[in-house]
Motif scaffolding. Sequence first.
Motif, PDB file in Angstrom:
ATOM      1  N   HIS A   1       2.311  -8.246 -11.121  1.00  0.00           N
ATOM      2  CA  HIS A   1       2.725  -9.460 -10.427  1.00  0.00           C
ATOM      3  C   HIS A   1       1.925  -9.528  -9.140  1.00  0.00           C
TER       4      HIS A   1
ATOM      5  N   GLN B   1      19.800 -11.424   1.146  1.00  0.00           N
ATOM      6  CA  GLN B   1      19.147 -10.988  -0.086  1.00  0.00           C
ATOM      7  C   GLN B   1      19.562  -9.562  -0.420  1.00  0.00           C
TER       8      GLN B   1
ATOM      9  N   GLU C   1       2.017 -13.713 -12.707  1.00  0.00           N
ATOM     10  CA  GLU C   1       1.856 -12.585 -13.625  1.00  0.00           C
ATOM     11  C   GLU C   1       0.416 -12.539 -14.144  1.00  0.00           C
TER      12      GLU C   1
ATOM     13  N   LEU D   1      11.965  -8.982  -4.961  1.00  0.00           N
ATOM     14  CA  LEU D   1      12.871 -10.104  -5.187  1.00  0.00           C
ATOM     15  C   LEU D   1      12.200 -11.467  -5.032  1.00  0.00           C
ATOM     16  N   GLN D   2      11.014 -11.476  -4.469  1.00  0.00           N
ATOM     17  CA  GLN D   2      10.333 -12.752  -4.244  1.00  0.00           C
ATOM     18  C   GLN D   2       9.911 -13.372  -5.582  1.00  0.00           C
ATOM     19  N   THR D   3      10.029 -14.675  -5.670  1.00  0.00           N
ATOM     20  CA  THR D   3       9.726 -15.371  -6.927  1.00  0.00           C
ATOM     21  C   THR D   3       8.353 -16.041  -6.926  1.00  0.00           C
ATOM     22  N   ASN D   4       7.720 -16.109  -5.767  1.00  0.00           N
ATOM     23  CA  ASN D   4       6.415 -16.772  -5.686  1.00  0.00           C
ATOM     24  C   ASN D   4       5.292 -15.801  -6.035  1.00  0.00           C
TER      25      ASN D   4
END
Length: 364
Positions: A241, A88, A169, A163-166
Amino acid sequence: RIVKAATGTSLSEEEKRDMMVAASASASSSSKAVGDSLTLSDFADLFGRLKHKHFPRGHVIFRAGEAGGGSMYFINSGKVEIQTRKGQLVARLQSGDFFGEGSLIDDKNVRFTTARCATPVDVIKIKKEEFDRYIASSSEAKHAIKRKWRARLLKYAKNLIRLQTNVKEKTFKKGDVIYREGDQGKSMFLVNEGRLEVKHGDNDMAIHKYFRGDSFGESSLIFERPRSSTVICSSDTCSLHEMVGSDFLAVLDSHPDAAASLRDMCRKRLFKKAVKKLSLEKNRGLTNADIVAAFHEADLDGSGLLSFDEIKDLMHKMDPTIPEQEIRSLLKFVDIDEDGLISLDEYLRLFRSFEHEEIGRKMY
């Protein structure tokens, strides 16, 4: 001309320009004591022994976990990507930047990250012998590099989390409470837009503020403790987030270096809250003079240094349940010169360190 004599390789006109940028980056401060920056000019007296290297696009200079990291590098031209063990991207470095110093100052001598060439890259390679000679020139040189390395690790850790997407918002309005002191910590937050104020106890004065790119809420998850403060949206709107605790802890479990950096950050935040709480309880404010006054008040024996017992007393006035081991770890983190005590200079660096830098607020 010097590089050609030392390496047998001539530099292009572009490389010459890039090297001048790297070598003169701190020219304005060259006559001063070593600060928290490190530039090629700091190695000027060793220059004839430095090695010019070229790497093609895609070349891996070193990999995370490799033992025996015996060199650091200054970038003359090109771009280098810094990646985690799992690939990553956590930073992108360019001309004038340096990397690889961590394994030279860490006792384990192990690479923490992977360095991969995003473009063709030209670097100056600093071997461990030259590096050791440099830091032996003054204790402040060694301390400055250690501070810079810690800041770099924290930036990498924050970028990794970002960078985490889980994440989910969430939007708050002015005056909305994100969480209250004493609440059970169930998640952590990244500030996307807006401004938030941090308050402690019954005092209405904000002891800290969070802005775009900042993160908060990690401490209660890492230390498995209730929220240590109240966080309120103070701008018209706040866009955050939210990452649930189990996901956050899973990231840390798979990236122990990032976990260690974030734990140190959280300890530092708790210490700063304890100092600010003491200052406010004494009907002072949070100016530089007030923070210095709090140091002298915590210095019970008047030695000009804070011992473990004095730090423990200060921390336990805020929260008597903080484990002694966490306080010892805090002392080890803050104690740059490793004498077992916190000097006024080390103490003040906690309050100005990283606060005026964009640590973790952007990708390089």
